[in-house]
Write an enzyme that holds these catalytic residues in place. Structure first.
Site: not given
Length: 228
Positions: A51, A114, A85, A198, A195
């Site tokens: 991402s 991830n 992801g 990111h 979040d």
């Protein structure tokens, strides 16, 4: 990457000789011969990431990979195979097909984040990254490894093992390494989305600036090799 055309020059000279005579043909060949003998094809850059390279949460044209393509303009073709992801396992499973289709000159490998967020074993992550590195090198592609870090709550021992994967791979395979892709970004709340994982659109030029010092010399070497 080089496409020759001396045969085309000879055929053109033959036609001119038949119509206009030897002196005109000689002048034409002399003029054309001052041009480069090869038409260069721009190198292909393959970004294999998650991402962070897939412009998650922002417009696609704001992402650092798009900014890279804009900076390079016609000097390189940029292929973004990043998926939000994605883990190193998922990347390794689809990498052989992608590299076979794209035949890149340079691979920017940005995976592992991830794996870390899921607490997966660093040894497994290392093996997957090593597989992609070896497949790149077998395809005569240079590799730029883009490292990442994980939050402190995962514990220092795990963080050290996680970040150590990138450094050990860079040493073993003699790779260029960006130690931390989000340098000067991750701890700045204004440059991170809500979040906390990111980066925002405003952070994307900084990401590119973090990548560029390692990527630029690789591009220069690729250009030089293609002109020989």
């Amino acid at each position: 990457m080089k496409r020759g055309f001396p045969l085309a020059i000879q055929k053109l000279a033959d036609r001119v000789t038949a119509r206009l005579g030897f002196s005109c043909a000689f002048a034409l060949v002399a003029l054309i011969s001052t041009a480069p003998l090869y038409a260069e094809e721009p190198p292909t850059l393959l970004i294999m990431g998650d991402s962070l390279s897939a412009a998650y949460g922002i417009e696609q044209d704001q992402g650092w990979v798009t900014l890279l393509a804009e900076r390079l303009e016609d000097d390189a073709q940029v292929v973004n195979a990043s998926i939000s992801g994605e883990t190193t396992s998922g990347g390794a499973q689809r990498f052989a097909d992608i590299i076979g289709q794209q035949q890149p000159d340079i691979v920017l490998l940005e995976l592992g984040g991830n794996d870390g967020l899921r607490g997966l074993p660093p040894a497994q992550m290392r093996a997957n990254l090593a597989t992609m590195i070896e497949q790149s090198q077998q395809a005569d592609a240079e590799v730029l490894l883009l490292g990442i870090d994980i939050p402190p709550n995962y514990g220092q021992a795990y963080r050290d093992a996680f970040t150590g994967v990138y450094h050990s791979l860079a040493e073993e395979y003699d790779l260029s390494l960006v130690p931390f892709l989000l340098e000067d970004i991750a701890l700045n709340k204004q440059l991170m989305q809500s979040d906390g994982i990111h980066p925002t659109a405003e952070a994307q030029p900084i990401i590119l600036d973090n990548v560029w010092p390692a990527l630029e010399p690789m591009l220069e070497e690729t250009y030089q090799a293609s002109s020989q």
